[in-house]
Design a protein around this motif. Structure first.
Motif, PDB file in Angstrom:
ATOM      1  N   MET A 350     -15.116 -44.941  47.195  1.00 36.92           N
ATOM      2  CA  MET A 350     -14.376 -45.076  45.948  1.00 36.92           C
ATOM      3  C   MET A 350     -14.332 -43.692  45.304  1.00 36.92           C
ATOM      4  SD  MET A 350     -12.904 -46.908  43.515  1.00 36.92           S
ATOM      5  CE  MET A 350     -13.368 -48.634  43.727  1.00 36.92           C
ATOM      6  N   ALA A 351     -13.161 -43.244  44.840  1.00 36.43           N
ATOM      7  CA  ALA A 351     -13.023 -41.905  44.259  1.00 36.43           C
ATOM      8  C   ALA A 351     -12.447 -41.996  42.852  1.00 36.43           C
ATOM      9  CB  ALA A 351     -12.123 -41.031  45.127  1.00 36.43           C
ATOM     10  N   ARG A 352     -13.263 -41.605  41.858  1.00 41.43           N
ATOM     11  CA  ARG A 352     -12.820 -41.638  40.467  1.00 41.43           C
ATOM     12  C   ARG A 352     -13.157 -40.314  39.786  1.00 41.43           C
ATOM     13  NH1 ARG A 352     -14.864 -47.429  39.796  1.00 41.43           N
ATOM     14  NH2 ARG A 352     -12.993 -48.688  39.584  1.00 41.43           N
ATOM     15  N   SER A 353     -12.439 -40.024  38.699  1.00 41.68           N
ATOM     16  CA  SER A 353     -12.737 -38.832  37.894  1.00 41.68           C
ATOM     17  C   SER A 353     -13.028 -39.251  36.464  1.00 41.68           C
ATOM     18  CB  SER A 353     -11.564 -37.836  37.937  1.00 41.68           C
ATOM     19  OG  SER A 353     -10.358 -38.432  37.503  1.00 41.68           O
ATOM     20  N   PHE A 354     -13.898 -38.482  35.780  1.00 43.01           N
ATOM     21  CA  PHE A 354     -14.388 -38.835  34.440  1.00 43.01           C
ATOM     22  C   PHE A 354     -14.339 -37.618  33.529  1.00 43.01           C
ATOM     23  CE2 PHE A 354     -16.193 -41.672  37.486  1.00 43.01           C
ATOM     24  CZ  PHE A 354     -16.358 -42.904  36.867  1.00 43.01           C
ATOM     25  N   HIS A 355     -13.827 -37.820  32.313  1.00 44.71           N
ATOM     26  CA  HIS A 355     -13.771 -36.718  31.343  1.00 44.71           C
ATOM     27  C   HIS A 355     -13.577 -37.289  29.942  1.00 44.71           C
ATOM     28  CE1 HIS A 355     -13.289 -32.795  29.710  1.00 44.71           C
ATOM     29  NE2 HIS A 355     -11.988 -32.812  29.597  1.00 44.71           N
ATOM     30  N   TYR A 356     -13.945 -36.461  28.957  1.00 47.58           N
ATOM     31  CA  TYR A 356     -13.762 -36.861  27.560  1.00 47.58           C
ATOM     32  C   TYR A 356     -12.288 -37.003  27.192  1.00 47.58           C
ATOM     33  CZ  TYR A 356     -12.443 -35.371  22.848  1.00 47.58           C
ATOM     34  OH  TYR A 356     -11.806 -35.242  21.660  1.00 47.58           O
ATOM     35  N   ASN A 357     -11.475 -36.014  27.536  1.00 49.54           N
ATOM     36  CA  ASN A 357     -10.107 -35.927  27.031  1.00 49.54           C
ATOM     37  C   ASN A 357      -9.191 -36.994  27.608  1.00 49.54           C
ATOM     38  OD1 ASN A 357      -9.005 -34.260  25.014  1.00 49.54           O
ATOM     39  ND2 ASN A 357      -9.672 -32.443  26.125  1.00 49.54           N
ATOM     40  N   SER A 358      -8.077 -37.201  26.914  1.00 56.97           N
ATOM     41  CA  SER A 358      -7.069 -38.136  27.393  1.00 56.97           C
ATOM     42  C   SER A 358      -6.421 -37.589  28.656  1.00 56.97           C
ATOM     43  CB  SER A 358      -5.993 -38.360  26.318  1.00 56.97           C
ATOM     44  OG  SER A 358      -5.288 -37.149  26.082  1.00 56.97           O
ATOM     45  N   GLY A 359      -5.827 -38.454  29.425  1.00 57.95           N
ATOM     46  CA  GLY A 359      -5.205 -38.048  30.679  1.00 57.95           C
ATOM     47  C   GLY A 359      -4.001 -37.150  30.502  1.00 57.95           C
ATOM     48  N   GLU A 360      -3.403 -37.171  29.302  1.00 59.13           N
ATOM     49  CA  GLU A 360      -2.227 -36.332  29.046  1.00 59.13           C
ATOM     50  C   GLU A 360      -2.598 -34.866  28.866  1.00 59.13           C
ATOM     51  OE1 GLU A 360      -2.831 -39.182  27.336  1.00 59.13           O
ATOM     52  OE2 GLU A 360      -1.389 -40.373  28.499  1.00 59.13           O
ATOM     53  N   TYR A 361      -3.850 -34.599  28.505  1.00 61.00           N
ATOM     54  CA  TYR A 361      -4.283 -33.224  28.271  1.00 61.00           C
ATOM     55  C   TYR A 361      -4.248 -32.456  29.591  1.00 61.00           C
ATOM     56  CZ  TYR A 361      -6.897 -29.529  25.864  1.00 61.00           C
ATOM     57  OH  TYR A 361      -7.280 -28.350  25.285  1.00 61.00           O
ATOM     58  N   TYR A 362      -3.499 -31.368  29.618  1.00 58.68           N
ATOM     59  CA  TYR A 362      -3.267 -30.599  30.858  1.00 58.68           C
ATOM     60  C   TYR A 362      -2.596 -31.457  31.937  1.00 58.68           C
ATOM     61  CZ  TYR A 362      -5.952 -26.391  29.617  1.00 58.68           C
ATOM     62  OH  TYR A 362      -6.403 -25.237  29.047  1.00 58.68           O
ATOM     63  N   ASN A 363      -2.075 -32.614  31.533  1.00 57.21           N
ATOM     64  CA  ASN A 363      -1.464 -33.534  32.500  1.00 57.21           C
ATOM     65  C   ASN A 363      -2.468 -33.908  33.595  1.00 57.21           C
ATOM     66  OD1 ASN A 363       0.946 -34.992  33.158  1.00 57.21           O
ATOM     67  ND2 ASN A 363       1.197 -33.656  34.931  1.00 57.21           N
TER      68      ASN A 363
END
Length: 628
Positions: A350-363
């Protein structure tokens, strides 16, 4: 007769004004290039190329003003104000941008303007005496130009004036277009090609060098041309990349497959610099480095226009961001069959990514989808903004943590945020007050409030690692999980760069790029790797450790390859290798490096920069799949 003398005197006066105005345009541009932030050592101040460009552009601007009838003074002055103000604002903005990021922006960079707005408050911190001295110089030259706005030097009919003006402008344009043909070609060996004007002008991937070599006016207009120019893709380009990859095959070694089948959490540590790794600031990271594999000579050079985005893209694709500043969003529809998430998913992960910012930031969400991640998890979808900025939200929020470990085996890519930007940035994105409230012992720790702040915020990132290890241990996942963590860049938001160099033991901007990299697993043998490695090496190293199905399609090297001596390179052609270094901004080599090794390294860097650009521009992996 007297009238003829008066007219003749007036003509001579207008001719001198015309020439003086040209000198003002040249002076304005030269004042910009002498600013120390640009490190004009790329070329001499007296170099004829930027001066010739300036003279020709100055002649065009002055001619456009002179041909306007003398009874249209307001129009003349209005156009002059527009031209001069535009390039003054352009120069001032470049000055500030270069002071913050040590780069010159181009039109492609401006497509990140909305994200860059988060750093807007930093600009005010750079409005110091140096800035105002530069500003006043430009205003002074502009006022001189105001009084030198000429009428047409010859008493002729309007039609004849226009004809003469057209010839002058066409002649100036011919001069502008002719100058590049005089540039000396680099040697066939490829050695040091990015020190040659011809290479810089044609490839246009080093804005800072370009503006120094060719001047503000030529930089601006050519950058506009390159912005709208559609890259030409040919079969020869694809063949060139194929030939390169045919020579770069990764061999197995003692570390091949030691983590095969295990979970991987790859952590990009925002703004975590090497000097921050101390027992009293990041105790968990220090422990993980001591127990795992610690790389003490890791460098994270910035390619393109966004440091963090480049580092993450490089680590999961093996490619750098486009050196010409083209935003990665341009390549979201490209085919990445060899990206880490794609390779891990082929193995059932399973491959996922995690971050604070919204997905639109830097696209970012679209980019992550294009390279194969199954889901982009933004903390903002689960927490209020203030709490979501803290890195341990990853472990403290039950829903987010469940996604992190939902299915095994898993490949999780985590981008931290707590240490993002320091005192100079906007309050919503610096939150140093919260960090110092949680860890007041860091207040007064250094001779700089900035360093106190970033240290407290680094502790928040360290807390995330401590919580993560504990949670994985409680769920009996720790023995089957590998954690690899690396920094994305040094903290360029710190205003006192000289103090930063001192505390980092760095002599220049290149040496500041040294950041942490470590690999931790429960049963791993502790090692300290002193070899020079860089961001491009992360991907092939992971492929080797997990025995993923890719032995050639990447730009870096496996860090455990015994034949790899180690090096790092930058998009301006600079590099560091065990025997010494070449710093492009200083145009000199350090130490006595054998001529053959210097040329070989220069050629290697030139080739890698070119091949990486072609891979992206040709959508190489799609191209070869369609040819099969």
């Amino acid at each position: 007769m007297d009238n003829k003398k008066i007219l003749c005197k007036k003509d001579v006066g207008n001719l001198f004004k015309y020439m003086g105005l040209i000198v003002c345009f040249v002076a304005m541009e030269t004042i910009f290039r002498v600013q120390p932030e640009l490190q004009v050592r790329y070329v001499l101040i007296t170099d004829e190329v930027p001066i010739l460009f300036d003279l020709f552009y100055g002649a065009i601007f002055a001619t456009l003003l002179a041909v306007i009838p003398s009874d249209r003074k307001k129009i003349k002055r209005g156009i002059y104000v527009l031209i001069y103000t535009f390039f003054t604002v352009f120069a001032l903005s470049q000055y500030l941008y270069c002071r913050i990021f040590d780069r010159v922006y181009g039109l492609k960079t401006l497509q990140y303007a909305s994200e860059g707005g988060d750093f807007a408050a930093m600009v005010f911190s750079y409005l110091d005496h140096s800035f105002f001295f530069f500003f006043l110089l430009l205003v002074f030259v502009g006022l001189i130009g105001w009084f030198l706005i000429p009428d047409f030097p010859l008493q002729l009919s309007m039609a004849k004036r226009i004809i003469i003006a057209i010839f002058v402008i066409l002649g100036s344009l011919a001069g502008i277009f002719s100058i590049p043909f005089l540039f000396k070609a680099p040697p066939e060996s490829g050695g040091g090609v990015y020190r040659f004007k011809k290479t810089v002008y044609e490839e246009w991937i080093d804005n800072k060098r370009a503006v120094c070599m060719f001047g503000v006016y030529e930089f601006f207009f050519r950058d506009c041309y390159k912005f709208f120019q559609k890259p030409e893709v040919s079969e020869e380009d694809v063949a060139l990349v194929t030939e390169y990859f045919s020579k770069e095959t990764q061999m197995e070694n003692d570390m091949t497959g030691i983590f095969e089948g295990k979970n991987l959490i790859l952590v990009l540590m925002e703004s975590i610099d090497d000097w921050l790794i101390r027992e009293d600031t990041t105790p968990t990271m220090c422990q993980m480095m001591n127990e795992g594999i610690n790389f003490t000579n890791m460098y994270t050079p910035i390619f393109g226009s966004a440091g963090t985005l480049n580092a993450e893209f490089c680590s999961y694709t093996g490619l750098t961001a486009p050196a010409d500043g083209t935003p990665l969003v341009y390549y979201t529809n490209s085919y990445y069959p060899y990206s880490l998430p794609s390779l891990f998913r082929q193995e059932g992960y399973m491959a996922r990514s995690f971050h604070y910012n919204s997905g639109e930031y830097y696209n970012r969400q679209n980019i992550h989808n294009s390279v194969g991640f199954e889901e982009y998890v933004s903390y903002l979808d689960y927490e209020e903004d203030k709490q979501a900025q803290h890195d341990n939200t990853l472990t403290e929020n039950k829903q987010i943590y469940e996604k992190l470990t939902e299915k095994t085996p898993f490949f999780d890519f985590v981008i931290t945020f707590s240490a993002h930007s320091t005192m100079g940035a906007t309050k919503p994105y610096s939150h140093e007050d919260e960090a110092l409230q949680l860890y007041p012992e860091y207040l007064g720790k250094y001779d700089s409030e900035e360093m106190d702040s970033i240290s407290a915020k680094a502790r928040l990132t360290d807390d995330m690692f401590a919580d993560l290890l504990e949670k994985l241990r409680q769920e009996d996942l720790l023995k089957d999980t590998v954690i690899i963590a690396y920094g994305d860049h040094y903290d360029y938001t710190i205003l006192d760069q000289e103090y930063l160099k001192e505390i980092s033991n760095a002599n220049n901007i290149y040496e500041l790029s040294k950041t942490p990299l470590f690999i931790w697993a429960e049963d791993i043998k502790p090692q300290e790797i002193t070899k020079i490695v860089n961001t491009t090496d992360i991907y092939p190293t992971i492929c080797n450790l997990f025995r993923l199905n890719n032995s050639q399609y990447f730009m870096g090297n496996d860090a455990f390859d015994n034949d790899y001596e180690g090096y790092v390179y930058w998009q301006d052609g600079s590099w560091i290798m065990p025997e010494g270094s070449f710093y492009s901004s200083e145009s000199e080599y350090t130490k006595e490096i054998e001529e053959e090794k210097r040329q070989k390294m220069d050629q290697l860097v030139s080739e890698k920069l070119k091949i990486n650009q072609l891979i992206l521009e040709t959508d190489y992996f799609r191209s070869i799949s369609e040819m099969e």
